[in-house]
Design an enzyme around this catalytic site. Sequence first.
Site, PDB file in Angstrom:
ATOM      1  N   ASP A 140      19.951  15.079 -41.426  1.00  0.00           N
ATOM      2  CA  ASP A 140      18.727  15.346 -40.359  1.00  0.00           C
ATOM      3  C   ASP A 140      17.422  15.424 -41.249  1.00  0.00           C
ATOM      4  O   ASP A 140      17.277  16.586 -41.930  1.00  0.00           O
ATOM      5  CB  ASP A 140      19.059  16.621 -39.787  1.00  0.00           C
ATOM      6  CG  ASP A 140      17.799  17.072 -38.616  1.00  0.00           C
ATOM      7  OD1 ASP A 140      16.498  16.129 -38.682  1.00  0.00           O
ATOM      8  OD2 ASP A 140      17.760  17.832 -37.820  1.00  0.00           O
TER       9      ASP A 140
ATOM     10  N   TRP B 286      18.148  24.629 -37.607  1.00  0.00           N
ATOM     11  CA  TRP B 286      18.353  23.231 -37.216  1.00  0.00           C
ATOM     12  C   TRP B 286      19.729  23.001 -37.344  1.00  0.00           C
ATOM     13  O   TRP B 286      20.658  22.416 -36.634  1.00  0.00           O
ATOM     14  CB  TRP B 286      17.485  22.139 -37.504  1.00  0.00           C
ATOM     15  CG  TRP B 286      16.125  22.278 -37.355  1.00  0.00           C
ATOM     16  CD1 TRP B 286      14.883  22.804 -37.833  1.00  0.00           C
ATOM     17  CD2 TRP B 286      15.759  22.170 -35.605  1.00  0.00           C
ATOM     18  NE1 TRP B 286      14.000  22.730 -36.828  1.00  0.00           N
ATOM     19  CE2 TRP B 286      14.354  22.392 -35.550  1.00  0.00           C
ATOM     20  CE3 TRP B 286      16.480  21.852 -34.665  1.00  0.00           C
ATOM     21  CZ2 TRP B 286      13.448  22.384 -34.464  1.00  0.00           C
ATOM     22  CZ3 TRP B 286      15.746  21.772 -33.289  1.00  0.00           C
ATOM     23  CH2 TRP B 286      14.313  22.134 -33.500  1.00  0.00           C
TER      24      TRP B 286
ATOM     25  N   LYS C 185       7.115  14.870 -36.504  1.00  0.00           N
ATOM     26  CA  LYS C 185       6.653  15.766 -37.799  1.00  0.00           C
ATOM     27  C   LYS C 185       5.779  14.801 -38.693  1.00  0.00           C
ATOM     28  O   LYS C 185       4.790  15.108 -39.104  1.00  0.00           O
ATOM     29  CB  LYS C 185       8.131  16.322 -38.347  1.00  0.00           C
ATOM     30  CG  LYS C 185       8.912  16.816 -37.412  1.00  0.00           C
ATOM     31  CD  LYS C 185       8.584  18.215 -36.850  1.00  0.00           C
ATOM     32  CE  LYS C 185       9.377  18.633 -35.600  1.00  0.00           C
ATOM     33  NZ  LYS C 185      10.630  18.754 -35.932  1.00  0.00           N
TER      34      LYS C 185
HETATM   35  C1  LIG Z   1      11.980  19.041 -34.774  1.00  0.00           C
HETATM   36  C2  LIG Z   1      13.347  19.195 -35.541  1.00  0.00           C
HETATM   37  C3  LIG Z   1      14.501  18.833 -34.780  1.00  0.00           C
HETATM   38  C4  LIG Z   1      14.147  18.414 -33.350  1.00  0.00           C
HETATM   39  O1  LIG Z   1      13.592  17.456 -32.728  1.00  0.00           O
HETATM   40  P1  LIG Z   1      13.542  17.209 -31.358  1.00  0.00           P
HETATM   41  O2  LIG Z   1      12.514  15.899 -31.194  1.00  0.00           O
HETATM   42  O3  LIG Z   1      12.796  18.208 -30.730  1.00  0.00           O
HETATM   43  O4  LIG Z   1      14.805  17.078 -30.597  1.00  0.00           O
HETATM   44  C5  LIG Z   1      15.598  18.572 -35.330  1.00  0.00           C
HETATM   45  N1  LIG Z   1      15.699  19.001 -36.686  1.00  0.00           N
HETATM   46  C6  LIG Z   1      14.664  19.264 -37.409  1.00  0.00           C
HETATM   47  C7  LIG Z   1      15.039  19.130 -38.921  1.00  0.00           C
HETATM   48  C8  LIG Z   1      13.373  19.232 -36.919  1.00  0.00           C
HETATM   49  O5  LIG Z   1      12.518  19.424 -37.777  1.00  0.00           O
END
Ligand SMILES: *Cc1c(COP(=O)(O)O)cnc(C)c1O
Length: 363
Positions: free
Chosen positions: A175, A105, A199
């Site tokens: 993030d 990521w 998530k």
């Molecule tokens: C799933 C995820 C993303 C991407 O999310 P999207 O909604 O598909 O854009 C970004 N960063 C992390 C850490 C993730 O687990």
Amino acid sequence: MTRVFNFSAGPAVLPLEVLQQAAAEMTDWHGSGMSVMEMSHRGEEFMSIHAAALRDARELLAVPENYKILFLQGGGLGQNAIVPMNLLGRKPQPAVVDFVQTGSWTTKSLNEARKYCTVNIAASSAASKFTTIPPRDMWKLSKDAAYVHICTNETIDGVEYHFTPDVGDVPLVADMSSHILARQVDVSKYGVIFGGAQKNIGPAGLTLVIVREDLIGHALSICPSAFDWKVIAENNSMFNTPPTYAIYIAGLVFQWLKRQGGVAAMEQRNIAKAALLYDYLDASGFYQNRVAGDCRSRMNVPFYLRDDALNTAFLAGAKERGLLQLKGHKSVGGMRASLYNAMPIEGVQALVAYLKEFETKNG
Ligand SMILES: *Cc1c(COP(=O)(O)O)cnc(C)c1O
């Protein structure tokens, strides 16, 4: 209905109680005669749902007064562009951004940021195949970075920060897509926290952004209005039509979390769930998790069978027992069990029982 345990990394398991409540309210929300999906986002009913979700998110995450909570769209990947477009205006262009590369990521984040700024990789664990997190004293931060970007839980590689890095006065951007609400966080240590909902919060389509107020109002002129945090904040996250149903479900998840005892209680359960699985994997010669002990994710546990040729049989047997979506991400292979808030300890117990059974038969 057969009981299953869904180990998907995302979109992921939601609390059954929440789904049942949503089902009961599907065609008639609180006597309104309407589904939440059909309501005007500016009507009294939806405004009350929206306000309650924002209030509960603030309470659960103990967000200080001088931070705004924004409901956006575009997911975590969208923020990879939205964050630089909002923060770079605080510096002369082209500005420098420091990234700590710890997995898939952050790699995506820094590649996207190259469209907008000069990227400095302050530290990277690529050489360890992303099984470690570079300790803070190894980071080579720039003199005048616009911000420092980290991902506090790398969903694919299974590494998680168990410390909050000090980067001085430079805004720390995190993030937290895959572990927000799973552990207590001192929000005041961060400039920006963001996460896609799918998530650990609710359905896909909603993105949560928590931003310190002084970092709002510096967007580059190229930033779309719908993604300019100032515009969003001034319009109480209703500049354009928000993802109303996703916000409603997230709100139900927030209420569920409060009934569970909040984030502190969830964290204790998440520690216990992760320990159960890691302890078994470590004791076994048949399975392996490759992440260094001090940075293992409590949420996403990648593991490998000693013999890859057994993967298909392993997954088929798991599915027969109601243990779903255990296949690892295609970029790393193997298996992955995601243990988000809505995964009960019984799911982890069932997984460990199956791991044992499969090992006995094939080991
Ligand atoms: C799933 C995820 C993303 C991407 O999310 P999207 O909604 O598909 O854009 C970004 N960063 C992390 C850490 C993730 O687990």
